[in-house]
Scaffold this motif. Sequence first.
Motif, mmCIF file in Angstrom:
data_model
loop_
_atom_site.group_PDB
_atom_site.id
_atom_site.type_symbol
_atom_site.label_atom_id
_atom_site.label_comp_id
_atom_site.label_asym_id
_atom_site.label_seq_id
_atom_site.Cartn_x
_atom_site.Cartn_y
_atom_site.Cartn_z
ATOM 1 N N MET A 84 0.836 -1.209 0.000
ATOM 2 C CA MET A 84 0.000 0.000 0.000
ATOM 3 C C MET A 84 0.866 1.253 0.000
ATOM 4 N N VAL A 85 1.874 1.282 0.849
ATOM 5 C CA VAL A 85 2.777 2.440 0.895
ATOM 6 C C VAL A 85 3.505 2.573 -0.438
ATOM 7 N N GLY A 86 3.960 1.436 -0.971
ATOM 8 C CA GLY A 86 4.627 1.465 -2.270
ATOM 9 C C GLY A 86 3.731 2.021 -3.361
ATOM 10 N N ALA A 87 2.460 1.660 -3.338
ATOM 11 C CA ALA A 87 1.518 2.161 -4.337
ATOM 12 C C ALA A 87 1.356 3.667 -4.240
ATOM 13 N N VAL A 88 1.244 4.188 -3.026
ATOM 14 C CA VAL A 88 1.076 5.636 -2.835
ATOM 15 C C VAL A 88 2.338 6.381 -3.273
ATOM 16 N N VAL A 89 3.498 5.921 -2.793
ATOM 17 C CA VAL A 89 4.757 6.585 -3.151
ATOM 18 C C VAL A 89 5.017 6.463 -4.654
ATOM 19 N N GLY A 90 4.809 5.263 -5.191
ATOM 20 C CA GLY A 90 5.012 5.059 -6.620
ATOM 21 C C GLY A 90 4.107 5.932 -7.465
ATOM 22 N N SER A 91 2.889 6.115 -7.013
ATOM 23 C CA SER A 91 1.945 6.958 -7.735
ATOM 24 C C SER A 91 2.413 8.412 -7.763
ATOM 25 N N LEU A 92 2.876 8.899 -6.631
ATOM 26 C CA LEU A 92 3.357 10.286 -6.564
ATOM 27 C C LEU A 92 4.595 10.487 -7.434
ATOM 28 N N VAL A 93 5.553 9.575 -7.301
ATOM 29 C CA VAL A 93 6.772 9.671 -8.104
ATOM 30 C C VAL A 93 6.443 9.513 -9.587
ATOM 31 N N GLY A 94 5.586 8.564 -9.899
ATOM 32 C CA GLY A 94 5.200 8.346 -11.292
ATOM 33 C C GLY A 94 4.506 9.550 -11.900
ATOM 34 N N ALA A 95 3.650 10.210 -11.131
ATOM 35 C CA ALA A 95 2.952 11.391 -11.646
ATOM 36 C C ALA A 95 3.943 12.500 -11.984
ATOM 37 N N VAL A 96 4.917 12.709 -11.108
ATOM 38 C CA VAL A 96 5.914 13.750 -11.359
ATOM 39 C C VAL A 96 6.774 13.385 -12.573
ATOM 40 N N LEU A 97 7.271 12.155 -12.591
ATOM 41 C CA LEU A 97 8.114 11.729 -13.717
ATOM 42 C C LEU A 97 7.330 11.706 -15.023
ATOM 43 N N GLY A 98 6.088 11.274 -14.959
ATOM 44 C CA GLY A 98 5.260 11.254 -16.162
ATOM 45 C C GLY A 98 5.028 12.640 -16.725
ATOM 46 N N THR A 99 4.866 13.608 -15.850
ATOM 47 C CA THR A 99 4.667 14.982 -16.287
ATOM 48 C C THR A 99 5.927 15.528 -16.937
ATOM 49 N N VAL A 100 7.077 15.202 -16.352
ATOM 50 C CA VAL A 100 8.347 15.731 -16.847
ATOM 51 C C VAL A 100 8.832 14.971 -18.087
ATOM 52 N N LEU A 101 8.776 13.642 -18.044
ATOM 53 C CA LEU A 101 9.367 12.836 -19.108
ATOM 54 C C LEU A 101 8.430 12.565 -20.281
ATOM 55 N N LEU A 102 7.143 12.507 -20.000
ATOM 56 C CA LEU A 102 6.166 12.255 -21.072
ATOM 57 C C LEU A 102 5.484 13.572 -21.417
ATOM 58 N N LEU A 103 4.306 13.498 -21.891
ATOM 59 C CA LEU A 103 3.540 14.708 -22.183
ATOM 60 C C LEU A 103 3.064 15.335 -20.885
ATOM 61 N N PRO A 104 3.179 16.641 -20.747
ATOM 62 C CA PRO A 104 2.770 17.283 -19.493
ATOM 63 C C PRO A 104 1.310 17.055 -19.117
ATOM 64 N N VAL A 105 0.421 16.894 -20.070
ATOM 65 C CA VAL A 105 -0.989 16.764 -19.726
ATOM 66 C C VAL A 105 -1.357 15.326 -19.378
ATOM 67 N N ILE A 106 -1.214 14.424 -20.303
ATOM 68 C CA ILE A 106 -1.630 13.039 -20.067
ATOM 69 C C ILE A 106 -0.512 12.239 -19.402
ATOM 70 N N GLY A 107 0.712 12.718 -19.467
ATOM 71 C CA GLY A 107 1.844 12.013 -18.878
ATOM 72 C C GLY A 107 1.714 11.820 -17.382
ATOM 73 N N SER A 108 1.114 12.778 -16.710
ATOM 74 C CA SER A 108 0.956 12.651 -15.253
ATOM 75 C C SER A 108 0.003 11.510 -14.910
ATOM 76 N N LEU A 109 -1.059 11.340 -15.683
ATOM 77 C CA LEU A 109 -1.995 10.242 -15.443
ATOM 78 C C LEU A 109 -1.334 8.895 -15.718
ATOM 79 N N ILE A 110 -0.652 8.796 -16.857
ATOM 80 C CA ILE A 110 0.045 7.551 -17.188
ATOM 81 C C ILE A 110 1.101 7.243 -16.135
ATOM 82 N N GLY A 111 1.888 8.248 -15.777
ATOM 83 C CA GLY A 111 2.931 8.055 -14.775
ATOM 84 C C GLY A 111 2.379 7.647 -13.424
ATOM 85 N N ALA A 112 1.273 8.257 -13.011
ATOM 86 C CA ALA A 112 0.678 7.928 -11.714
ATOM 87 C C ALA A 112 0.172 6.495 -11.683
ATOM 88 N N VAL A 113 -0.461 6.065 -12.759
ATOM 89 C CA VAL A 113 -1.013 4.708 -12.812
ATOM 90 C C VAL A 113 0.109 3.667 -12.864
#
Length: 170
Positions: A84-113
């Motif tokens: 559960m903790v891993g899912a929460v932390v991974g989601s936060l990190v993924g959202a940030v990385l997805g926004t930066v590394l992928l498309l700023p709009v949809i990248g955050s959703l993909i990264g978070a998931v």
Amino acid sequence: MTLAIGAATLGAIGILLQAVTLPGTWIVVLAAAGVKAHDAFAPNPLLSWWTFLLIVALAILAEVAETLAGAAGARTGGASRRGMVGAVVGSLVGAVLGTVLLLPVIGSLIGAVVGAAIGAIVGELSGGTRTFRETAAPAAGAVAGRLAGAMIKTVFAAVMWLALVVGLIR
């Protein structure tokens, strides 16, 4: 009147941004804060303090609900506390990385998931009691929870926007 229309428009943009997991609730808060900053120098305030505080409180509750939804989804999938903790932390990190590394709009959703799934897997594997294959259900639960959290937070953003608009036209 122009300020009220601008704040309402910015708040509506916040709802759309929240739908793709960008910080839309905080855009609505920013719109309300802009109105309150104007109100400090205006003879007739456009927005009451009660409405502003309601919007801020809803934004905080939205953050809590989104975080709990991700953890609850992982738990529903059979995740341990680590998962559960891993899912929460991974989601936060993924959202940030997805926004930066992928498309700023949809990248955050993909990264978070994706981050929620990877975080749940890493969390489960770090306990040493599960195999990689056994982490599939907690990871799927984390993904479902993260998506549910995003939908819940979008509803919060819409309610916040509605409070802002009603507060402005009262």
